[in-house]
Motif scaffolding. Sequence first.
Motif, PDB file in Angstrom:
ATOM      1  N   PRO A  90       0.804  -1.235   0.000  1.00 60.63           N
ATOM      2  CA  PRO A  90       0.000   0.000   0.000  1.00 60.63           C
ATOM      3  C   PRO A  90       0.831   1.276   0.000  1.00 60.63           C
ATOM      4  N   SER A  91       1.983   1.249   0.653  1.00 58.23           N
ATOM      5  CA  SER A  91       2.811   2.454   0.759  1.00 58.23           C
ATOM      6  C   SER A  91       3.588   2.698  -0.531  1.00 58.23           C
ATOM      7  N   ALA A  92       3.412   3.880  -1.114  1.00 60.43           N
ATOM      8  CA  ALA A  92       4.170   4.242  -2.317  1.00 60.43           C
ATOM      9  C   ALA A  92       5.661   4.299  -2.014  1.00 60.43           C
ATOM     10  N   ALA A  93       6.013   4.750  -0.827  1.00 57.37           N
ATOM     11  CA  ALA A  93       7.420   4.820  -0.444  1.00 57.37           C
ATOM     12  C   ALA A  93       8.024   3.418  -0.373  1.00 57.37           C
ATOM     13  N   ALA A  94       7.266   2.473   0.163  1.00 65.45           N
ATOM     14  CA  ALA A  94       7.747   1.093   0.236  1.00 65.45           C
ATOM     15  C   ALA A  94       7.888   0.490  -1.154  1.00 65.45           C
ATOM     16  N   ARG A  95       6.979   0.828  -2.057  1.00 69.01           N
ATOM     17  CA  ARG A  95       7.099   0.335  -3.436  1.00 69.01           C
ATOM     18  C   ARG A  95       8.361   0.867  -4.083  1.00 69.01           C
ATOM     19  N   ARG A  96       8.651   2.134  -3.870  1.00 74.29           N
ATOM     20  CA  ARG A  96       9.856   2.719  -4.464  1.00 74.29           C
ATOM     21  C   ARG A  96      11.124   2.084  -3.885  1.00 74.29           C
ATOM     22  N   ALA A  97      11.111   1.800  -2.604  1.00 76.49           N
ATOM     23  CA  ALA A  97      12.271   1.158  -1.985  1.00 76.49           C
ATOM     24  C   ALA A  97      12.484  -0.241  -2.562  1.00 76.49           C
ATOM     25  N   SER A  98      11.390  -0.981  -2.754  1.00 78.63           N
ATOM     26  CA  SER A  98      11.471  -2.317  -3.338  1.00 78.63           C
ATOM     27  C   SER A  98      12.028  -2.261  -4.757  1.00 78.63           C
ATOM     28  N   GLN A  99      11.576  -1.285  -5.524  1.00 81.38           N
ATOM     29  CA  GLN A  99      12.043  -1.156  -6.905  1.00 81.38           C
ATOM     30  C   GLN A  99      13.498  -0.698  -6.974  1.00 81.38           C
ATOM     31  N   ALA A 100      13.924   0.109  -6.021  1.00 82.82           N
ATOM     32  CA  ALA A 100      15.325   0.549  -5.994  1.00 82.82           C
ATOM     33  C   ALA A 100      16.249  -0.644  -5.776  1.00 82.82           C
ATOM     34  N   GLN A 101      15.880  -1.521  -4.846  1.00 84.24           N
ATOM     35  CA  GLN A 101      16.694  -2.704  -4.616  1.00 84.24           C
ATOM     36  C   GLN A 101      16.544  -3.707  -5.756  1.00 84.24           C
ATOM     37  N   GLY A 102      15.373  -3.728  -6.372  1.00 84.78           N
ATOM     38  CA  GLY A 102      15.172  -4.593  -7.525  1.00 84.78           C
ATOM     39  C   GLY A 102      16.096  -4.226  -8.672  1.00 84.78           C
ATOM     40  N   ARG A 103      16.320  -2.929  -8.869  1.00 90.81           N
ATOM     41  CA  ARG A 103      17.239  -2.497  -9.930  1.00 90.81           C
ATOM     42  C   ARG A 103      18.640  -3.055  -9.694  1.00 90.81           C
ATOM     43  N   GLY A 104      19.077  -3.040  -8.452  1.00 92.68           N
ATOM     44  CA  GLY A 104      20.403  -3.557  -8.150  1.00 92.68           C
ATOM     45  C   GLY A 104      20.509  -5.044  -8.416  1.00 92.68           C
ATOM     46  N   MET A 105      19.481  -5.799  -8.003  1.00 93.72           N
ATOM     47  CA  MET A 105      19.490  -7.237  -8.249  1.00 93.72           C
ATOM     48  C   MET A 105      19.431  -7.540  -9.738  1.00 93.72           C
ATOM     49  N   LEU A 106      18.651  -6.779 -10.493  1.00 92.90           N
ATOM     50  CA  LEU A 106      18.552  -6.979 -11.935  1.00 92.90           C
ATOM     51  C   LEU A 106      19.890  -6.714 -12.612  1.00 92.90           C
ATOM     52  N   ARG A 107      20.582  -5.705 -12.162  1.00 95.62           N
ATOM     53  CA  ARG A 107      21.900  -5.392 -12.734  1.00 95.62           C
ATOM     54  C   ARG A 107      22.850  -6.582 -12.577  1.00 95.62           C
ATOM     55  N   LEU A 108      22.851  -7.199 -11.414  1.00 93.69           N
ATOM     56  CA  LEU A 108      23.700  -8.368 -11.185  1.00 93.69           C
ATOM     57  C   LEU A 108      23.252  -9.553 -12.024  1.00 93.69           C
ATOM     58  N   ALA A 109      21.933  -9.763 -12.070  1.00 97.44           N
ATOM     59  CA  ALA A 109      21.405 -10.901 -12.825  1.00 97.44           C
ATOM     60  C   ALA A 109      21.781 -10.820 -14.299  1.00 97.44           C
ATOM     61  N   ARG A 110      21.704  -9.633 -14.853  1.00 95.56           N
ATOM     62  CA  ARG A 110      22.055  -9.472 -16.271  1.00 95.56           C
ATOM     63  C   ARG A 110      23.523  -9.768 -16.520  1.00 95.56           C
ATOM     64  N   ARG A 111      24.374  -9.431 -15.559  1.00 97.23           N
ATOM     65  CA  ARG A 111      25.801  -9.712 -15.704  1.00 97.23           C
ATOM     66  C   ARG A 111      26.086 -11.207 -15.591  1.00 97.23           C
ATOM     67  N   LEU A 112      25.408 -11.879 -14.676  1.00 98.45           N
ATOM     68  CA  LEU A 112      25.676 -13.296 -14.421  1.00 98.45           C
ATOM     69  C   LEU A 112      25.015 -14.212 -15.439  1.00 98.45           C
TER      70      LEU A 112
END
Length: 219
Positions: A90-112
């Motif tokens: 429900p929290s927009a701030a929590a959604r943004r935090a989740s997506q910020a960390q998701g970007r980092g994980m995606l960056r690693l996944a694409r490299r690996l």
Amino acid sequence: MFDVTPGTRSQLAMMLTLADSRLPVGGHVHSGGVEQAIADRAVVDVDSLARFLHRRVVTTGLVAASIAAAVADGTVEVPAAQEETDARTPSAAARRASQAQGRGMLRLARRLWPDEDWSGHAPRTHLPVISGAVGRVSQLSGFHTALVLVYTTMSGSATAGQRLLALDPADVAVMIADLGVECERVAAAAAVELADLSDPTLDVFAERHERRDMPLFMS
């Protein structure tokens, strides 16, 4: 404790490496609401920090872990998982935090795994969703994927509390070990079906934190 085969151990090691807060996932700059809880005096010592983390694990932690497990097991596809995560956050701030960390994980996944199709995670992805996708690529079960996510989320917040309150690292280590049993229970529940609940207090902490002047953590 759950039995883990040698092959699973190596896959778990890979997943734990990707979730390490020192990597681009950026867990070290997210407190998961702990910073605001401390500012609001809801967390003041080791005991109150343990209660806060337990509450987070069994509510928002369970929801995130269930999304990750479903993606890892292939019972929910990535586009639907993104929508389910939005609906359960429900929290927009929590959604943004989740997506910020998701970007980092995606960056690693694409490299690996450059040959994998990561298009379902663009232009943005939630941390539970990309964690589930990485678990699937790593051939981890939904349970083990959920366990990694919920445990590293809990331990990262515990470390943030230690830093902010200047707690004895040994006390925090014992607290993390004690909460490990609950993390296993939550991961087992998460692997059964999508969880559908929220914690309004944690949502309020997320929104209040985003409005703080010069916070030490991003969330």
